[in-house]
Structure formats: structure tokens, C-alpha cells
Design a protein around this motif. Structure first.
Motif: not given
Lengths: 343, 491, 346
Positions: C204-213
Motif C-alpha cells: 500500500a505504501f508503494a502504491l502511495v509513493i507511486k501515486y504521488i509521483t
């Protein structure tokens, strides 16, 4: 632009004064303080001096100080391994460590000449990783003097090697004169100030002038035909050699050779000391290093008894850490502006 | 639409803009012309809030947008006011795609995430950006895949991407263009001009800076001529006259220093054969030149367009091709010290950045090169490398040359940083004279120096030349070159 | 209208070499250590959970062109402050954990802003600055909890205070949080335990980082990373973007450290955060990231490679040289060496 005294120096000086007054009330003896501070000045001062050549040649603060330190440790270990004692052992430590330091310094300079602009961070990690690389070496080193090896199994070096039978305090005790309980280690001071004068004069020679020019303005130096990589290499080797001598002086005074990851953080206290004294890239003077070391060591000496007085002995160590890193951080954040090159 | 009132700007002690007043109406295309160094680009940078302006001390004066007094201190302020700028060096990120570059800072985002997270943290709708980019490029008749990375593209294509980025803005009111046609061919220039005309019909005001007069006359409704940081005249369309305007641009100056004309030279000293230098943004290609012993040659060309590349190239500090022949011998080993020992010396254009050790004394600056390269001013010890300076000798010599060149300093031990621009340049020349080269390359010798000192510097160059030094001057000040050079070459 | 497309050069980048070297080193270590594969896999999964979010926290500052953010150690300190405060007030279970996260994040936002503002003064020297900041923060943190509690700060829980009445014990027990998250949705496949909830948390955190980029902010961060001068000309507020990048990183690191500590179940008050920066950086670089470019796949691949090597090397050292410390020195050398290598390569 002027060599004004900076805010942190004022703070540090006030701080040292407060500590001295506290020490006075805590009945810490003055003679103890003076004796100790003179010895600690030289003991740590050589390592601090070793930063000057690189700093002035524009390579930045030598956070890779462990590289020179390891060279010095190897030199001492060789001398101890051959069971050479007293003054001769100490001198041989010097002689053994210098060629090692030259070789290490040369390889180190090849790395730093590749990474112009980010020398400091690279040096930090080259230094760290070198400590662990040599830790590998220490655990399998083919030394055979049993006083250096693990007592059980007899393989691999001990983390601390006592120098008592060899050259403990050999420089400390050279030509000591005592005036009213104050012991002045003349031999040690002669050595230290001799080195100071050597460095001072080095920067007055043709090549020293060239290296300061490289530190201040590389394009300028290039246009005057100066071989920049050569000058930087020389400065890095010089720094590494002095660092190697520095750890020899430190160890004989401390009485132990400390191996493995003991020198991991050695660069930061040295860096802090020279910055405390007012050292700056391209124009660091020997006096900066001397004053900085003296201030830094005064804090060191006084913080322990004061902390003990307050019944919180751990505070001294933490406090030194905060001061060490606070000074470095201040220098990074407030002395980062280089000369603007626009018209 | 935009009104500039009484703008002044100083770089250090030099005034580069003096009480500038310009007014541009809605939908007007306003041309600004002037020679190099006349302050055109500085003016645009002030209007766009270029960070360098603030860093060098800001400006004084007022800017009105739509009759509202506006404070522009960074590009973001300008963009909010509806000002767009086409930069000469492109504000393009080569590692990004065409679409990303054109839609930068104005990306389309998904409505849903707009609502949940707000605009800033909303997810970018890449396909919409792609479609938008495609259509904006269509208006230029460019058929280009917007998902290409920009570093793959040619220079003129990059120029159009730079323009497309600004034109795509819905809120664009004022467009500033800095030499937009410098790298375009005729065909592309024509298409740019038609795009700009369309924009002005939509009510967008355009300020167009160029030194190509015919272009400006063809495009603009009014033209302002600048020279030496001042407005000389503003022309209305019906008054356009290219002869008048170009005379205004060049101006008329008192030619005090004039070199002895019609000198004759026989011996070739230095030859460039198909010489090319590659400095980013400053290239010289296949350059051929014979330099005769004893002459003064001027290399003219606008600043940043290759005229200084030659001297950097010959010193071996940048990649070069072709050969240099000195005294009938090919100069093959081109590291700087070898070049210097062959009697070639260079004074760079960037005095503070490359020509001086600012934290060192006048004396140290003067003797540096001779000390390092020729071992002059050293004590007579056997090991030259570790030898000390002969202080008395250096001091005596420095005092002599300080008097001779009339360098204004409190003593030979004063730090160079504390001197004025003109005196700093004299220190640079003093070092050159001390080195006593056979050939002297000097770039932009009078840049950033006040008028009086300019004449002194030029005078000095002539007197150096009289002592048998061949001089090659690169300058964008053609007027000065005409006064002192035996011949002038265009790059 | 004409334009030219240059042919793209295809070259083996050094980024590929680092993971390959790590892969073979791990393989060799695995062979010599003679360890049970399923044990190693279990260990790697545990470390993936413990270290995953921390490694992810490095990605955004790299994208913003600020290099490796060694100041994530300060995020870790924030997490420990949060946990210690909750321990002091003795709030247990999921509620306590939530409070700890909230307090930690508030500290992380505040300190992240401070770090960001400072780093704007140190353009070009961010990495050395963040290292020193980490050291300095450690000193101040140790001072507050070793001296502050019981002197200028009141305490509410005698259990965590040293017997002298001043300072927090160096080791505190987190039993009040134990098993709040770790054992959720745990699945056993053969001898391998897979705690699905925790793995999903990391993802989920990976997704958040991916989303932010992928957002507008992410695009600004990227632009600043490529060229901050041009970014400024394009209207982007470079300084504030850099501050935001550091805040995101510090907050992520804070949450990462909470996951790490609650997974261990004990808190080494004065040392738990040390080295979190070095090992995370080394893991990220082992996965093929550089100091200019880092992606989520680098983080995930790197954690597996680096931690496999980390787990097997002491035993391998023991088997080859009959000296376990050799393996430990070796892995420290690899960790620091990987960072040094990344800095040396252009």
C-alpha cells in the motif's frame, strides 16, 4: 570576506568560559586541566592538522580520515609485531606508516578526483567502507606477536592492543619539565609545532601556492597551466600521511592501538574542531586548526567531570556529540555560499 | 496592457538599465532592438522575474499590468500575471517527453482525484495531455509523437516546443520572446511570425527582442531601440526606417584610441587549419585563420555565439578538432602548461570567475602565472617546486607595474576583490604583461567596465602590441574592435 | 517541417551490474552458509516487512534531485518518540498504536519541514548535510530521553524509567502493542509463513509513493530533480517542492520505523534507529537505483537481495573462515561500499 570571528565561535568561547567557571566551582584542579589540555591538544591536534592540505586544495573536509588512520594503525602494528620497543619502535611506526599512507592516499585520490563536487559525501562512505574492509583484514591478518592476537585461538587481532611494553607515552614523556606541578611536555609540543610550521611553510612554497589557487578557483589555476589532478592528488596524499602520523601520536598517548571499527567516527570530531577554529575551504590556516583543537579538547576535558558532578555521566558523551555535529551542520548551512562567478 | 515605468538596474557598480519606460497595448507586437549588451535581455528578465535579477540586487522602478501595479520577483509571479517567456536557452527538460514539457505546471488531471485530494495531489491524465499536445502542435503544422523524449529532437523542434508551451496557456496575456529566431531557418521563421500575428489578433501583447532588424520591421507595430541600457527612441509603424534604426542601435562614439592603420605584416606566426571547438552553446566549426606576427586581430560576434570559444579551444580546455601551427610547427601537445610555455596566453572574459584569485592580493595575482610557469620571483633554491617566493623582488616588481598601469589600489597587498571592475581588468592585464607572451588572446576586454576605464584598457592593449606581442581580441563590441584592430574576422 | 530523431544508444548501464553482483554474492553466501532455504525465505519476508516502508521513503527525495536522504533517521526518531509517549501514558492495543502513529507523524511533519528548510541552504551538499543532521538529531534525542525525563519532563510510567529516577531505560517492552498487526491474515505455506496483512501494508505504501509521483506534485518533484533552475523558470516553487519532498520522506520513514519496532516487539530506545538510514540506502542501491534515479522496483528487488546477503553472510563467514565476525564485517563493508560505489559512478 573578512576573517571575522563567527557566531558559533563566539558561542563556543562563551560556552567554554561557562564550563571553566563551573569547573572552578566544582573544584576541578587547574593543574589537572592544564596538564591534560596540553597533552590532548597534541594527541588530537595532529589529526586535525591533517585536514588542512585537502581543505586548502578545494577537495573539502576529509571525511575519509579513517583511510590515513588505518595506514598509521598498520604501521604501528608492524612495529609491534617485530617487537621493537621504546623510541625506535615509535619512529619505526612512523616510517612504516608513511609508505602505506602514500599508497592508500594515491588510490583514495583516484576516487576523489572522479567525483568532483561531491567529494565530502563520497569520502565519508569510502572511509566507512574502508574501516570494514580493514576489519576483515584485521581478523585474518598474518601477524604473529601473541600480544596482539586473540588470547584464545591465537588468530585475528585483538580490538585493543596495549602499548605499555612498547612505546606507550613515549612522546608524552619526552623532555617534560615541571613548573609548580604543571608538567610541560616539551618534546610533544616541539613535535606538534614543528609540524605546524612545516604545513605553514608548505603553503608558502611554489606548489603550496598553486594548491591554494586550485582550492579558490580551479579555472583560474587551469588557465595558468596548473595540473589540477596532480595538485589534488598531492594534497590528498599529504593529508593521508599526516593522518597516519596523527593516529600514531594519538595511540602512544592513549596507550592502546584500537583496531576494527574504533576509528569509524574519527573524522567528525576532527572536522568539527577545525571548523570551530574558523577553517574554511581554500583558506584554512594552521592557527585555525590549533585554536579549534584547543577549544574542542577543552570541552572534552571539562564535560566529563562536570557531568559526573551532576551524577549523569552519559551526558558528557552525548553533549560532545551534539556540539561536534552542531558545528559541522552550521558550517554546511551557513558557509556553503561560494564566490559568485557572474560579472 | 503592460507599462514599464522608470526601470533601473545595476550589476555591481555598472548601470545596465537607465530609466526605461515602455508601454505595450493589448494585442500589440512590440519590438525591442539593440546591439549586444544594450540591456534587452536584462529588461525581459526583469519582466519575467528571473531569479538572477533578485540575486544581483533586484531593480528599481514600477511595472503595471492592466493598470495594476505589480510586483514581479520570481517567475511564478510573472506566470500568475499571465506573462509567458520564450527563453533563449530554452526552459525545456530534455529527459521528459514532448507532452510533459508542453503541459508542464498545467497538466490535466482526473476530475475524481481533483475532488478527493485537491488539484495538487490529483492524478495526471496522461492521455488527455497527449491529445492536447497533439492538437497544439497541429496548429504549427507539426506532426510529432508527443510521447517522444525531447533530447531526441532537433534544435528547431525544441524551439517550437518552447513556444508551444507558452501558447498552450489559456491565461496568456503577455508573451516575451528573446531572440526566438536565432536558430531557426527562413521557412521556420516565417511560420513563427504567422503564429505570432495570430496571437496578437487574439489580444495577446507580445514583446519581441531581436537583433535581426528586418524581422522586427516585418513583424512589429512599434519598435524601441536600446543602446547601453538606455532607450534611444521608440518608432511607430509609419516611421520605420531601417537605416535610421540601425544607426540608433550602433550609436556614435568618440573614437579616441585609434591604432596605426595600414600596417603591413609578413611573417605568419600562428595558423588555424579547420579548427573546431565544441563548448556547449558556443561552438566554432572549421575555422581557418593566418595570424601574422605583430598584428591585432579582432574576432567579432555576439556574446555567447562562439567568439570566445577560439581562445578556450587553443588553451586545450575543451574538445577541439583540426590543427594549430605555431612558427611552422604543429602544436600537438595541448595541455595548458605547454601552450603557455610556447608563449600563448589567454585572458578570459569572465574576470571574477576565471581571471582572478579574488581572495588574494594584487601582487599574488600579478605574479602567479610567471611564478608557476617560469619560476620567476622564486628564491634561488635548488628545488624549485618547494622553493619560497622572493617577497622583496615580487613586491618591488608589483609596485612598478601598478604605477605603470595606474591600478588604483591601497597597496600591492590589497585583496583584488576590493577593487573596481576596471582595476580588476588591469590586474588581469598586468599578469599577462608580466608573463610576456608572444601571442595574447583576450576576450571581452571591456565588458562590465565604465567608459573611462574602457579607453585605458584599449590604450594598454595597443601599448602591449607595440612591444611585439600579437593580440587576438574576441569581443561583441564591434565598434571597439574597429578602433584598435588591424583586421576583424566574423565568426 | 523537418526534424531529426537520433538513434537511441543501447548500453549496459551500471545499474544492472549492482543487482547482478548482489545476486551472485547472495547465492554464494547461501551456498557457503548451508542455511535452510525456507528459514532464509522466512527471514527475508520478515525483513521485507520491517524495512520495506523505510526503503520506500528514500525514493521521493532522490526523484527531487536531493540524493540519498540520510535524514530518514529523524523520521525513525519521530516514530520512537511517538511510541515512548504512548508507553509513558500506557495506552495499549490498536488505539495506542494509532496514537503513536499520529504523534510520530506530527513530529515528522514538523521536523521534516525544518530539514527541508535547512536543505534549501545546502543545495549540492544535501547528502552530507542529512548525515550530519541525523547524528545531531540522535544526540538531541538521546539527551531528551536520557536526561530530560525525570528532570524537566514529567513521567507517568515508572516501568520505563531508570532506577535512578532520571532517564528512560535503554530497552523497553512493547508487549502492549504486541500482535496488533503482525499476525493478521497470516498464512502458512509449507514451512513459510506469510503475514498477508503486513505485506499488503508495504505494498500500500508503494502504491502511495507511486501515486504521488503521478500527481501534479510528483511532476513538479521530477522537474526540480532534473533541473532546478529551469523548474524555477517554469514557475515551479523549487524550495517548497523540495521541502514537501522531504516531509513526505520523513513521514514515510516514521511510519516505517513504527512497523519495524512493533514487529520486533521491543524498543532499544537509544539505538533502534541507528543504521536504519545506511541499511535502507544500501538496500535501495542494491536493487539498481542510483543517487539520481530510484523506482519502487529497485526498492523491492534491493530489499530481497540485500537482506538475503545480510542474513547469510555471518554463517557463511563462520563456515569459510570459522569466524562469524568476518561475515558481519563483510556485510557492513557491502552496505557502506554499495553507497560509496553509487556515489563514485556517474
Amino acid at each position: 570576506m573578512q576573517d571575522r570571528i563567527d557566531i558559533p565561535q563566539i558561542i563556543i568561547i562563551i560556552f567554554v568560559l561557562i564550563m571553566m567557571i563551573t569547573a572552578w566551582f566544582a573544584n576541578i584542579s587547574i593543574t589537572y586541566f592544564i596538564n591534560d589540555s596540553l597533552i590532548r591538544l597534541v594527541m588530537n591536534g595532529v589529526l586535525v592538522l591533517s585536514l588542512i592540505p585537502m581543505l586548502n586544495a578545494g577537495v573539502g573536509i576529509n571525511y575519509g580520515l579513517p583511510i590515513g588512520v588505518v595506514a598509521g594503525l598498520m604501521g604501528m602494528c608492524l612495529a609491534v609485531n617485530f617487537n621493537i620497543k621504546e623510541g625506535l619502535g615509535f619512529i619505526l611506526s612512523f616510517l612504516f606508516s608513511i609508505p602505506i599512507a602514500v599508497i592508500f592516499g594515491y588510490i583514495y585520490s583516484m576516487i576523489l578526483n572522479r567525483v568532483k563536487g561531491k567529494e565530502e559525501i563520497t569520502a565519508t562512505f569510502v572511509g566507512f567502507s574502508f574501516i570494514y574492509l580493514t576489519s576483515l583484514f584485521w581478523s585474518i591478518a598474518p601477524f604473529n606477536n601473541p600480544s596482539m592476537l586473540w588470547p584464545i585461538g591465537g588468530e585475528g587481532m585483538r580490538p585493543t592492543i596495549g602499548l605499555k611494553p612498547y612505546f606507550e607515552k613515549i612522546l608524552n614523556n619526552l623532555w617534560v619539565i615541571e613548573i609548580q606541578k604543571i608538567k610541560i611536555p616539551l618534546g610533544m609540543l616541539f613535535f606538534y609545532f614543528g609540524l605546524c610550521i612545516f604545513i605553514k611553510f608548505f603553503f608558502k612554497t611554489k606548489i603550496g601556492i598553486a594548491s591554494i589557487a586550485v582550492g579558490e578557483n580551479e579555472t583560474f589555476a587551469k588557465l595558468s597551466g596548473i595540473d589540477i589532478p596532480k595538485i589534488r592528488t598531492l594534497a590528498i596524499i599529504l593529508s593521508t600521511v599526516i593522518a597516519a602520523l596523527g593516529i600514531c601520536v594519538y595511540s602512544q598517548s592513549y596507550g592502546f592501538i584500537e583496531l576494527y571499527d574504533a576509528p569509524l567516527m574519527v573524522a567528525f570530531s576532527a572536522a568539527s574542531a577545525i571548523l570551530m577554529g574558523g577553517g574554511k575551504e581554500g583558506k584554512t590556516k594552521v592557527t585555525h586548526a590549533v585554536i579549534g583543537t584547543y577549544l574542542f579538547q577543552t570541552i572534552y576535558i571539562l564535560s566529563a567531570p562536570i557531568a559526573n558532578e551532576l551524577l549523569l555521566p552519559e551526558v558528557a558523551e552525548i553533549f560532545r556529540n551534539i556540539i561536534t555535529n552542531g558545528v559541522i551542520l552550521y558550517a554546511i548551512l551557513y558557509k556553503n555560499q561560494k564566490n559568485s562567478s557572474s560579472i | 496592457m503592460i507599462k514599464i515605468k522608470n526601470i533601473n538596474k545595476k550589476f555591481r557598480d555598472i548601470e545596465v538599465l537607465k530609466s526605461i519606460n515602455i508601454e505595450v497595448k493589448e494585442g500589440e507586437i512590440h519590438g525591442i532592438v539593440g546591439a549586444n549588451g544594450s540591456g534587452k535581455t536584462t529588461l525581459l528578465n526583469i519582466l519575467f522575474g528571473h531569479p538572477n535579477i533578485l540575486k544581483t540586487g533586484g531593480y528599481s522602478g514600477e511595472i503595471f499590468i492592466n493598470n495594476l501595479k505589480s510586483k514581479i520577483s520570481r517567475p511564478n509571479d510573472a506566470i500568475r500575471l499571465g506573462i509567458g517567456m520564450i527563453h533563449q536557452e530554452f526552459a525545456i527538460i530534455p529527459e521528459m517527453t514532448v507532452a510533459e514539457n508542453i503541459k508542464i505546471y498545467r497538466e490535466n488531471t482526473f476530475k475524481l482525484t481533483d475532488k478527493i485530494f485537491g488539484k495538487n495531489l490529483s492524478y495526471i491524465d496522461k492521455s488527455q495531455n497527449y491529445i492536447d499536445t497533439k492538437s497544439i502542435l497541429k496548429t504549427f503544422n507539426i506532426d510529432l509523437d508527443p510521447s517522444l523524449k525531447v533530447f531526441n529532437l532537433s534544435l528547431n523542434m525544441k524551439q517550437f516546443i518552447e513556444i508551444a508551451r507558452e501558447i498552450d496557456r489559456k491565461d496568456l496575456k503577455i508573451l516575451l520572446l528573446d531572440e526566438p529566431t536565432a536558430i531557426l531557418n527562413k521557412e521556420d521563421t516565417v511560420s513563427l511570425i504567422s503564429i505570432l500575428k495570430k496571437l496578437s489578433k487574439k489580444g495577446i501583447s507580445i514583446i519581441y527582442v531581436s537583433h535581426k532588424l528586418d524581422e522586427v520591421i516585418a513583424l512589429c507595430e512599434r519598435i524601441t531601440v536600446m543602446r547601453d541600457g538606455e532607450i534611444i527612441k521608440t518608432y511607430e509603424r509609419q516611421e520605420f526606417d531601417s537605416d535610421n534604426i540601425s544607426e540608433n542601435m550602433m550609436g556614435y562614439k568618440v573614437n579616441k584610441v585609434i591604432n596605426a592603420q595600414n600596417r603591413e605584416f609578413k611573417n605568419i606566426l600562428l595558423k588555424f587549419n579547420d579548427f573546431s571547438v565544441d563548448i556547449p552553446g558556443e561552438t566554432v566549426k572549421n575555422f581557418n585563420l593566418d595570424v601574422y606576427k605583430g598584428e591585432i586581430i579582432g574576432i567579432s560576434g555576439s556574446y555567447g555565439r562562439g567568439n570566445t570559444a577560439l581562445s578556450w579551444g587553443i588553451m586545450g580546455l575543451h574538445k577541439t578538432k583540426g590543427e594549430i601551427i605555431l612558427n611552422n610547427k604543429k602544436l600537438s601537445n595541448r595541455n595548458v602548461s605547454n601552450i603557455l610555455l610556447n608563449g600563448i596566453y589567454m585572458v578570459p572574459e569572465d574576470r571574477r570567475g576565471a581571471g582572478l584569485l579574488l581572495n588574494h592580493s594584487v601582487m599574488e595575482n600579478i605574479i602567479f602565472t610567471s611564478l608557476q610557469m617560469k619560476n620567476n620571483f622564486l628564491m634561488p633554491y635548488p628545488f624549485k617546486l618547494f622553493s619560497f617566493i622572493n617577497k622583496q623582488k615580487s613586491l618591488d616588481y608589483s609596485k612598478k607595474i601598478i604605477d605603470q598601469l595606474n591600478i588604483k589600489c591601497s597597496s600591492a597587498l590589497q585583496k583584488v576583490n576590493e577593487l573596481s571592475g576596471g582595476n580588476q581588468q588591469k590586474v588581469c592585464l598586468a599578469r599577462a604583461i608580466t608573463f610576456d607572451p608572444e601571442i595574447l588572446f583576450i576576450s571581452e576586454p571591456t565588458r562590465g567596465i565604465d567608459l573611462g576605464a574602457k579607453e585605458l584598457i584599449l590604450d594598454m592593449l595597443i601599448s602591449i602590441n607595440k612591444k611585439k606581442t600579437t593580440i587576438i581580441i574576441s569581443s561583441s563590441e564591434i565598434d571597439e574592435l574597429k578602433r584598435i584592430c588591424d583586421r576583424i574576422i566574423e565568426v | 517541417m523537418r526534424f531529426y530523431i537520433k538513434t537511441k544508444k543501447i548500453a549496459l548501464q551500471y545499474n544492472n551490474i549492482v543487482p547482478i553482483v548482489f545476486f551472485f554474492l547472495s547465492l554464494a553466501g547461501l551456498y557457503f552458509s548451508k542455511m535452510d532455504i525456507s528459514f532464509v525465505v522466512n527471514e527475508v519476508i520478515v525483513r521485507f516487512i520491517r524495512d520495506g516502508v523505510m526503503v520506500l521513503s528514500l525514493i521521493i527525495p532522490i526523484t527531487a534531485g536531493m540524493g540519498l536522504n540520510f535524514a530518514i533517521i529523524i523520521g525513525a526518531i519521530c516514530a520512537q518518540i511517538g511510541l515512548l509517549i504512548i508507553l509513558d501514558f500506557q495506552i495499549g492495543g490498536a488505539l495506542g498504536l494509532c496514537f503513536a502513529i499520529i504523534i510520530g507523524v506530527i513530529f515528522a511533519i514538523f521536523l521534516g519541514t525544518l530539514i527541508g528548510i535547512s536543505l534549501n541552504r545546502a543545495t549540492g551538499k544535501e547528502m552530507i548535510a542529512t548525515i550530519i543532521m541525523g547524528f545531531l538529531a540522535t544526540g538531541i534525542y538521546q539527551y531528551i530521553f536520557l536526561v530530560g525525563y525525570g528532570t524537566f519532563l514529567p513521567f507517568h510510567n515508572n516501568e520505563i524509567i531508570l532506577s535512578r529516577g532520571v532517564g528512560i531505560r535503554s530497552m523497553v517492552d512493547l508487549s502492549i502493542f504486541r500482535n496488533t498487526m503482525d499476525k493478521l491474515w497470516q498464512v502458512q505455506i509449507g514451512s513459510i509463513q506469510i503475514p498477508f496483512f503486513m505485506i499488503l501494508t508495504v505494498f500500500a505504501f508503494a502504491l502511495v509513493i507511486k501515486y504521488i509521483t503521478g500527481t501534479k506534485l510528483g511532476q513538479e518533484i521530477k522537474t526540480v530533480g532534473y533541473n532546478h533552475e529551469k523548474a524555477e523558470l517554469l514557475g515551479i516553487d523549487v524550495y517548497s517542492v523540495r521541502i514537501k519532498a522531504i516531509i513526505i520522506s520523513t513521514v514515510t520513514a516514521c511510519i516505517g520505523q513504527i512497523i519495524f519496532i512493533q514487529n520486533i516487539g521491543m524498543l532499544n530506545v537509544y539505538t533502534a534507529h541507528l543504521n536504519s538510514d545506511i541499511f535502507s540506502c544500501a538496500a535501495l542501491l542494491a536493487g539498481g537505483a542510483s543517487i539520481k534515479k530510484a523506482k519502487i522496483r529497485h526498492a523491492f528487488l534491493g530489499i530481497f537481495l540485500f537482506h538475503t546477503l545480510f542474513i547469510v553472510s555471518p554463517q557463511a563467514g563462520q563456515n569459510i573462515f570459522s569466524n562469524a565476525s568476518i561475515g558481519e564485517y563483510f556485510r557492513s563493508f557491502i552496505a557502506y561500499g554499495a553507497i560509496a560505489f553509487a556515489l563514485m559512478t556517474r
